[in-house]
Design a protein around this motif. Structure first.
Motif, short mmCIF file in Angstrom:
data_model
loop_
_atom_site.label_atom_id
_atom_site.label_comp_id
_atom_site.label_asym_id
_atom_site.label_seq_id
_atom_site.Cartn_x
_atom_site.Cartn_y
_atom_site.Cartn_z
N CYS A 138 0.82 -1.23 0.00
CA CYS A 138 0.00 0.00 0.00
C CYS A 138 0.84 1.27 0.00
CB CYS A 138 -0.96 0.00 1.19
SG CYS A 138 -0.16 0.23 2.80
N GLY A 139 2.14 1.15 0.23
CA GLY A 139 3.03 2.31 0.20
C GLY A 139 3.09 3.10 1.48
N THR A 140 2.41 2.65 2.53
CA THR A 140 2.41 3.36 3.80
C THR A 140 3.79 3.27 4.44
OG1 THR A 140 0.07 2.88 4.14
CG2 THR A 140 1.34 3.46 6.10
N ALA A 141 4.29 4.41 4.90
CA ALA A 141 5.57 4.42 5.62
C ALA A 141 5.39 3.73 6.96
CB ALA A 141 6.05 5.86 5.81
N ALA A 200 -1.43 8.00 -9.92
CA ALA A 200 -1.20 8.28 -8.50
C ALA A 200 -0.44 7.15 -7.82
CB ALA A 200 -2.53 8.52 -7.79
N VAL A 201 -0.59 5.93 -8.31
CA VAL A 201 0.09 4.78 -7.71
C VAL A 201 1.53 4.65 -8.21
CG1 VAL A 201 0.06 2.25 -7.57
CG2 VAL A 201 -2.05 3.53 -7.27
N ILE A 217 4.93 2.65 -6.61
CA ILE A 217 5.62 1.53 -7.26
C ILE A 217 7.11 1.82 -7.36
CG2 ILE A 217 5.88 0.30 -9.45
CD1 ILE A 217 2.79 0.60 -9.74
N MET A 218 7.46 3.04 -7.72
CA MET A 218 8.87 3.41 -7.83
C MET A 218 9.54 3.39 -6.46
SD MET A 218 9.28 3.53 -10.99
CE MET A 218 10.99 4.02 -10.93
N ALA A 219 8.83 3.85 -5.42
CA ALA A 219 9.40 3.82 -4.07
C ALA A 219 9.64 2.38 -3.63
CB ALA A 219 8.47 4.54 -3.09
#
Length: 129
Positions: A13-16, A70-71, A75-77
């Motif tokens: 989900c990309g959450t830190a 927006a996603v 994905i890159m991170a």
């Protein structure tokens, strides 16, 4: 040399998350997952109707172009995080005195190619076995 979850993101989900945050991360081999995603996936796999729907199409098939865009940074991170994990693993191997030749062999590249990819960023400038 310690490999930590500090400064990582959930690969789903990309959450830190990680130490110092309210979001614990679990996982390994580059992928990290937060408790929310674990709960969501657990609910999904135990609900046959939702599982069948998930198997039927990919999430991006239901997303607008704006949502897909927006996603993309997430994905890159996640990709950057995996590259960082690879460097940490190579650093770990080098700290254990594993040769560049052996690292290159398992990656399917030459000793020189492995060294060029990883040594310049890892602080290990030794190309010797």
């Amino acid at each position: 040399m310690a490999i930590t979850r500090e400064g990582r993101i959930c690969s789903f989900c990309g959450t830190a998350g990680g130490p110092g945050t309210e979001v614990p991360l679990i996982g390994g081999l580059g992928a990290q997952i937060c408790q929310g995603c674990v709960d969501d996936f657990h609910a999904l796999v135990h609900d046959e109707a939702r599982a069948a729907e998930a198997r039927g199409s990919m999430p991006w098939d239901r997303m607008s172009d704006a949502e897909v865009l927006a996603v993309l940074p997430q994905i890159m991170a996640s990709a950057d995080q995996n590259v960082a994990f690879a460097h940490e693993w190579v650093d770990l191997l080098r700290a254990r005195r594993v040769s560049w030749a052996e690292i290159g062999r398992v990656l399917g590249v030459s000793r020189q190619a492995a060294w060029e990819r990883f040594a310049k960023k890892s602080g290990d400038k030794s190309a010797t076995a």
